[in-house]
Design an enzyme around this catalytic site. Structure first.
Site, PDB file in Angstrom:
ATOM      1  N   ARG A 187       0.807  -1.236   0.000  1.00  0.00           N
ATOM      2  CA  ARG A 187       0.000   0.000   0.000  1.00  0.00           C
ATOM      3  C   ARG A 187       0.838   1.284   0.000  1.00  0.00           C
ATOM      4  NH1 ARG A 187      -2.402  -3.276  -1.535  1.00  0.00           N
ATOM      5  NH2 ARG A 187      -4.164  -4.409  -0.686  1.00  0.00           N
ATOM      6  N   CYS A 235     -10.346   0.373   3.847  1.00  0.00           N
ATOM      7  CA  CYS A 235      -9.733  -0.183   5.061  1.00  0.00           C
ATOM      8  C   CYS A 235      -8.971   0.919   5.787  1.00  0.00           C
ATOM      9  CB  CYS A 235      -8.775  -1.321   4.705  1.00  0.00           C
ATOM     10  SG  CYS A 235      -9.662  -2.798   4.199  1.00  0.00           S
ATOM     11  N   GLU A 306      -3.770   2.944   7.210  1.00  0.00           N
ATOM     12  CA  GLU A 306      -3.618   2.948   5.749  1.00  0.00           C
ATOM     13  C   GLU A 306      -4.110   4.293   5.210  1.00  0.00           C
ATOM     14  OE1 GLU A 306      -5.158  -0.488   3.587  1.00  0.00           O
ATOM     15  OE2 GLU A 306      -5.698   0.815   1.904  1.00  0.00           O
TER      16      GLU A 306
HETATM   17  C1  LIG Z   1     -15.439   1.634  -0.464  1.00  0.00           C
HETATM   18  C2  LIG Z   1     -13.942   1.651  -0.635  1.00  0.00           C
HETATM   19  C3  LIG Z   1     -13.282   0.480  -0.984  1.00  0.00           C
HETATM   20  C4  LIG Z   1     -11.888   0.441  -1.135  1.00  0.00           C
HETATM   21  N1  LIG Z   1     -11.279  -0.734  -1.468  1.00  0.00           N
HETATM   22  C5  LIG Z   1      -9.937  -0.771  -1.616  1.00  0.00           C
HETATM   23  C6  LIG Z   1      -9.277  -1.992  -1.968  1.00  0.00           C
HETATM   24  O1  LIG Z   1      -9.893  -3.033  -2.166  1.00  0.00           O
HETATM   25  N2  LIG Z   1      -7.927  -1.959  -2.097  1.00  0.00           N
HETATM   26  C7  LIG Z   1      -7.187  -0.823  -1.906  1.00  0.00           C
HETATM   27  O2  LIG Z   1      -5.964  -0.853  -2.038  1.00  0.00           O
HETATM   28  N3  LIG Z   1      -7.795   0.343  -1.576  1.00  0.00           N
HETATM   29  C8  LIG Z   1      -9.141   0.407  -1.435  1.00  0.00           C
HETATM   30  N4  LIG Z   1      -9.745   1.584  -1.081  1.00  0.00           N
HETATM   31  C9  LIG Z   1      -8.926   2.787  -0.828  1.00  0.00           C
HETATM   32  C10 LIG Z   1      -8.761   3.718  -2.058  1.00  0.00           C
HETATM   33  O3  LIG Z   1      -9.869   3.615  -2.910  1.00  0.00           O
HETATM   34  C11 LIG Z   1      -7.494   3.408  -2.851  1.00  0.00           C
HETATM   35  O4  LIG Z   1      -6.343   3.549  -2.052  1.00  0.00           O
HETATM   36  C12 LIG Z   1      -7.379   4.337  -4.077  1.00  0.00           C
HETATM   37  O5  LIG Z   1      -6.457   3.789  -4.976  1.00  0.00           O
HETATM   38  C13 LIG Z   1      -6.984   5.775  -3.718  1.00  0.00           C
HETATM   39  O6  LIG Z   1      -7.093   6.558  -4.894  1.00  0.00           O
HETATM   40  P1  LIG Z   1      -7.514   8.096  -4.806  1.00  0.00           P
HETATM   41  O7  LIG Z   1      -7.413   8.679  -6.156  1.00  0.00           O
HETATM   42  O8  LIG Z   1      -8.836   8.236  -4.138  1.00  0.00           O
HETATM   43  O9  LIG Z   1      -6.371   8.664  -3.874  1.00  0.00           O
HETATM   44  P2  LIG Z   1      -6.491   9.813  -2.728  1.00  0.00           P
HETATM   45  O10 LIG Z   1      -7.272   9.273  -1.606  1.00  0.00           O
HETATM   46  O11 LIG Z   1      -6.970  11.075  -3.340  1.00  0.00           O
HETATM   47  O12 LIG Z   1      -4.986   9.990  -2.353  1.00  0.00           O
HETATM   48  C14 LIG Z   1      -4.265   8.975  -1.698  1.00  0.00           C
HETATM   49  C15 LIG Z   1      -2.826   9.448  -1.506  1.00  0.00           C
HETATM   50  O13 LIG Z   1      -2.181   9.569  -2.762  1.00  0.00           O
HETATM   51  C16 LIG Z   1      -1.782  10.916  -3.024  1.00  0.00           C
HETATM   52  N5  LIG Z   1      -2.092  11.174  -4.444  1.00  0.00           N
HETATM   53  C17 LIG Z   1      -3.278  10.963  -5.087  1.00  0.00           C
HETATM   54  N6  LIG Z   1      -3.142  11.199  -6.403  1.00  0.00           N
HETATM   55  C18 LIG Z   1      -1.853  11.574  -6.602  1.00  0.00           C
HETATM   56  C19 LIG Z   1      -1.087  11.959  -7.741  1.00  0.00           C
HETATM   57  N7  LIG Z   1      -1.612  11.983  -8.974  1.00  0.00           N
HETATM   58  N8  LIG Z   1       0.206  12.275  -7.565  1.00  0.00           N
HETATM   59  C20 LIG Z   1       0.776  12.243  -6.333  1.00  0.00           C
HETATM   60  N9  LIG Z   1       0.110  11.903  -5.217  1.00  0.00           N
HETATM   61  C21 LIG Z   1      -1.181  11.563  -5.351  1.00  0.00           C
HETATM   62  C22 LIG Z   1      -2.565  11.791  -2.044  1.00  0.00           C
HETATM   63  O14 LIG Z   1      -1.838  12.920  -1.684  1.00  0.00           O
HETATM   64  C23 LIG Z   1      -2.746  10.832  -0.863  1.00  0.00           C
HETATM   65  O15 LIG Z   1      -1.599  10.852  -0.055  1.00  0.00           O
HETATM   66  C24 LIG Z   1     -11.140   1.645  -0.928  1.00  0.00           C
HETATM   67  C25 LIG Z   1     -11.807   2.825  -0.593  1.00  0.00           C
HETATM   68  C26 LIG Z   1     -13.186   2.843  -0.443  1.00  0.00           C
HETATM   69  C27 LIG Z   1     -13.882   4.126  -0.079  1.00  0.00           C
END
Ligand SMILES: Cc1cc2nc3c(=O)[nH]c(=O)nc-3n(C[C@H](O)[C@H](O)[C@H](O)COP(=O)(O)OP(=O)(O)OC[C@H]3O[C@@H](n4cnc5c(N)ncnc54)[C@H](O)[C@@H]3O)c2cc1C
Length: 312
Positions: A187, A235, A306
Site C-alpha cells: 500500500r 480499510c 492505511e
Molecule cells: C469503499 C472503498 C473500498 C476500497 N477498497 C480498496 C481496496 O480493495 N484496495 C485498496 O488498495 N484500496 C481500497 N480503497 C482505498 C482507495 O480507494 C485506494 O487507495 C485508491 O487507490 C486511492 O485513490 P484516490 O485517487 O482516491 O487517492 P487519494 O485518496 O486522493 O490519495 C491517496 C494518496 O495519494 C496521493 N495522491 C493521489 N493522487 C496523486 C497523484 N496523482 N500524484 C501524487 N500523489 C497523489 C494523495 O496525496 C494521498 O496521499 C477503498 C476505498 C473505499 C472508499
C-alpha cells in the site's frame, strides 16, 4: 492562512476557489476548508499551478479521488489540487515485439492521473485485457492507486505499472520513471514531493468472457463484504504481517459496531470506519484511536493507518 488579494487574483485565473469545504472531495465526507482549491484539466495547468504556488510560497497538496484520505476539520492550508478532471481518452498501445523486454500479447493502457481506476478496469473487462480485474470496485483515480499501490485479491498496482510520468514539485522537472525505478511496497509507492501525471499499465490479451466473469465475480464479492455504499475511506488500517487481517483483530477485540458520535466501525467489515451520521474528522480519529488501543491491549499489535490524514 490569510491570502492576500493579489494571491487570490493570481489563482482566480485558474478558476481556483477560496475556503472550499473538503467534505465534497473525500469519500469520508468530512474535512474543513482548503485555502485554495483547484481542479486542473491538463498537465500544462498542473505545471503552471505548481509554479505559481512556488512563486507565492504556498504549500501544495495533491488529491485524487479522495478515497483514501481523512481531511482534518480545520482543513488544508495553501493550494489543494484535486486531479479528478485530469483525464483524456484511454490509449491502448500494442508494443512491438519485446519492447521493454515484455512478452508478446502485451497491451499498454496509458491514462492521465485523474482517470478513475474503475473506468480502466471496465475498459479492460470490455476489451478482453487481463491483469486488472482484481481492482473491480476500488474507487479513486489511477494516480492515487499508483501512490497507494492499491490492491485486492492478492494483486496490486506494482504488478501492472510499466511506467509513470511525474512532476517534481521543487524543480518543476518532469520525468518518465520505468517500473524498475519504482519502489513499491504494501500500500505504498516511495515517491517524495512529486505529482504523478500519467500512468502506463501493461496488460495481456485474453478471452473477453473470462476477463469479464472475473471482473463481475470480484465486484460481487466486494459489494457483499464491504460497506461500499457508506461514507468511508476503505480499510482504515493496513493488515499487520503474519496475522489473518486487521479486520479480524478489530472484531476479536470487540470493536465491531463501536461508535463515537457519527463515526462507527462497520458491522459488515471491521476494518472500515464509516461516517454513519454527521461525523467530523476528530470523531473518526477518536474512534480509530480507541480501536488501536483495544487491539494493542488484546494482541500487543500496533495497527498502522492505511488512510492518510491530511491538513491542520
Ligand atoms: C469503499 C472503498 C473500498 C476500497 N477498497 C480498496 C481496496 O480493495 N484496495 C485498496 O488498495 N484500496 C481500497 N480503497 C482505498 C482507495 O480507494 C485506494 O487507495 C485508491 O487507490 C486511492 O485513490 P484516490 O485517487 O482516491 O487517492 P487519494 O485518496 O486522493 O490519495 C491517496 C494518496 O495519494 C496521493 N495522491 C493521489 N493522487 C496523486 C497523484 N496523482 N500524484 C501524487 N500523489 C497523489 C494523495 O496525496 C494521498 O496521499 C477503498 C476505498 C473505499 C472508499
Amino acid at each position: 492562512m490569510v491570502l492576500s488579494d493579489n494571491i487570490k487574483k493570481v489563482f482566480a485565473s485558474f478558476a481556483a476557489e477560496t475556503q472550499r469545504a473538503m467534505d465534497r472531495y473525500t469519500s469520508f465526507r468530512v474535512g474543513g476548508p482548503a485555502d485554495l482549491l483547484v481542479l486542473p484539466q491538463t498537465v500544462e495547468q498542473v505545471i503552471a499551478l505548481v509554479k505559481t504556488a512556488q512563486n507565492t510560497e504556498l504549500p501544495v497538496t495533491i488529491i485524487g479521488g479522495g478515497t483514501n484520505i481523512l481531511v482534518s476539520d480545520k482543513g488544508i492550508r495553501g493550494l489543494v489540487m484535486v486531479l479528478t478532471r485530469l483525464k483524456q481518452k484511454i490509449e491502448p498501445i500494442t508494443p512491438s515485439i519485446n519492447t521493454n523486454g515484455d512478452p508478446q500479447g502485451r497491451i499498454y493502457l496509458t491514462a492521465l492521473a485523474g482517470e478513475p481506476l474503475g473506468h480502466l478496469c471496465r475498459y479492460a473487462a470490455d476489451t478482453g485485457l487481463a491483469g486488472l480485474a482484481w481492482a473491480a470496485g476500488i474507487p479513486g483515480t489511477i494516480g492515487g492507486a499508483v501512490m497507494m499501490n492499491a490492491g485486492a485479491f492478492g494483486s496490486d498496482m506494482s504488478q501492472i505499472v510499466r511506467q509513470i510520468e511525474v512532476l517534481d514539485l521543487t524543480t518543476l522537472e518532469t520525468a518518465v520513471l520505468p517500473a524498475n525505478r519504482l519502489q513499491f511496497s504494501y500500500r505504498k509507492l516511495s515517491l517524495e514531493n512529486s505529482v504523478v501525471l500519467k500512468v502506463r499499465l501493461g496488460l495481456t490479451r485474453a478471452d473477453a468472457n473470462t476477463v469479464r466473469d472475473e471482473f463481475y465475480r470480484n465486484l460481487k464479492i466486494k459489494q457483499s463484504t464491504q460497506p461500499v455504499s457508506q461514507a468511508s475511506a476503505g480499510c482504515f488500517f493496513t493488515n499487520p504481517p503474519g496475522v489473518k487481517s486487521a479486520g479480524y483483530l478489530i472484531e476479536q477485540a470487540g470493536m465491531k459496531r463501536a461508535r463515537y458520535n457519527g463515526a462507527m466501525v462497520s458491522d459488515l467489515h471491521a476494518n472500515f470506519i464509516v461516517n454513519h451520521g454527521n461525523a467530523r474528522a476528530r470523531d473518526i480519529l477518536n474512534l480509530a484511536a480507541q480501536v488501536k488501543k483495544r487491539v494493542y491491549e488484546k494482541f500487543g499489535i500496533n495497527l498502522k493507518e492505511e488512510v492518510n490524514t491530511i491538513g491542520d
